[in-house]
Scaffold this active site. Sequence first.
Site, PDB file in Angstrom:
ATOM      1  N   ASP A 106      31.292 -22.734 -17.354  1.00  0.00           N
ATOM      2  CA  ASP A 106      32.185 -22.762 -18.516  1.00  0.00           C
ATOM      3  C   ASP A 106      33.230 -23.849 -18.322  1.00  0.00           C
ATOM      4  O   ASP A 106      33.527 -24.249 -17.199  1.00  0.00           O
ATOM      5  CB  ASP A 106      32.897 -21.416 -18.684  1.00  0.00           C
ATOM      6  CG  ASP A 106      31.924 -20.279 -18.929  1.00  0.00           C
ATOM      7  OD1 ASP A 106      30.820 -20.545 -19.433  1.00  0.00           O
ATOM      8  OD2 ASP A 106      32.282 -19.132 -18.605  1.00  0.00           O
TER       9      ASP A 106
HETATM   10  N1  URA Z   1      29.747 -16.871 -15.224  1.00  0.00           N
HETATM   11  C1  URA Z   1      30.709 -17.116 -16.141  1.00  0.00           C
HETATM   12  O1  URA Z   1      31.197 -16.219 -16.800  1.00  0.00           O
HETATM   13  N2  URA Z   1      31.113 -18.378 -16.298  1.00  0.00           N
HETATM   14  C2  URA Z   1      30.634 -19.415 -15.579  1.00  0.00           C
HETATM   15  O2  URA Z   1      31.064 -20.549 -15.755  1.00  0.00           O
HETATM   16  C3  URA Z   1      29.649 -19.134 -14.620  1.00  0.00           C
HETATM   17  C4  URA Z   1      29.224 -17.849 -14.462  1.00  0.00           C
END
Ligand code: URA
Length: 240
Positions: A106
């Site tokens: 993310d």
């Molecule tokens: N899980 C998440 O919620 N976000 C990420 O970036 C990676 C794994």
Amino acid sequence: MKLERMDKILAARTAYSRKDAKKLVWQGRVRHNGKIASSPDAKVDLEKDTLELDGKPLLIQAHLYLMMNKPAGVLSAARDPKQPTVLDLVPEQYRRTGLFPAGRLDKDTEGFVLITDDGEFAHRILSPKKHVPKTYCARIDGPMTAQMEEGFSKGVVLEDGTLCKPAQLTILEEAEQPLCRIVLTQGMYHQVKRMFLAYGRRVLWLKREAIGGLWLDETLAPGESREIQDVEMKMLLGKI
Ligand code: URA
């Protein structure tokens, strides 16, 4: 021995077109094994030859594998018209066509992103069938409960009803906002955040620490990257 035409390598490993790559050679700007090259169709051995452009060495091996410490606020996408991406952070000497981040974090997640131009290898790392574990460190907004620990070990049911595979959960710091380590063998969208949300917890900070058996090099400052060594490639795949 893996032979390739010089102009083809130059075009693939720089921003120059094939036509301009030929010109670079004719202009005497390219050195092949230390000597000024004269013919763009000369064959170059990708496994042991060296090429320099304007005195700077070019990385000519078939594929490139970079470990990046992604900072928060940067997209783990190839290109974006408006926002900075991990590829914008790749140092000049590693830029080549076909690079992409293998797997997504993310925008607000930090940590280990593998950047490569090897689609087959990326598939081996990402395919749910290969079970390459990904390790995360998270700070969450409320205390852990026995119910959460049991849920993670058996498989969390997300708010939309999806059943996750069992995940390892370790508490690193007991606090009002605990710090924990989570090891996943699948990679669903926002998975860590959604797993905690199933218990009413929000993730305040998230970092990917390892892919397979390879841990992020903590000497890399956010935004920095380096090549992954041969022995580390085996660690990525959990072979050592
Ligand atoms: N899980 C998440 O919620 N976000 C990420 O970036 C990676 C794994």
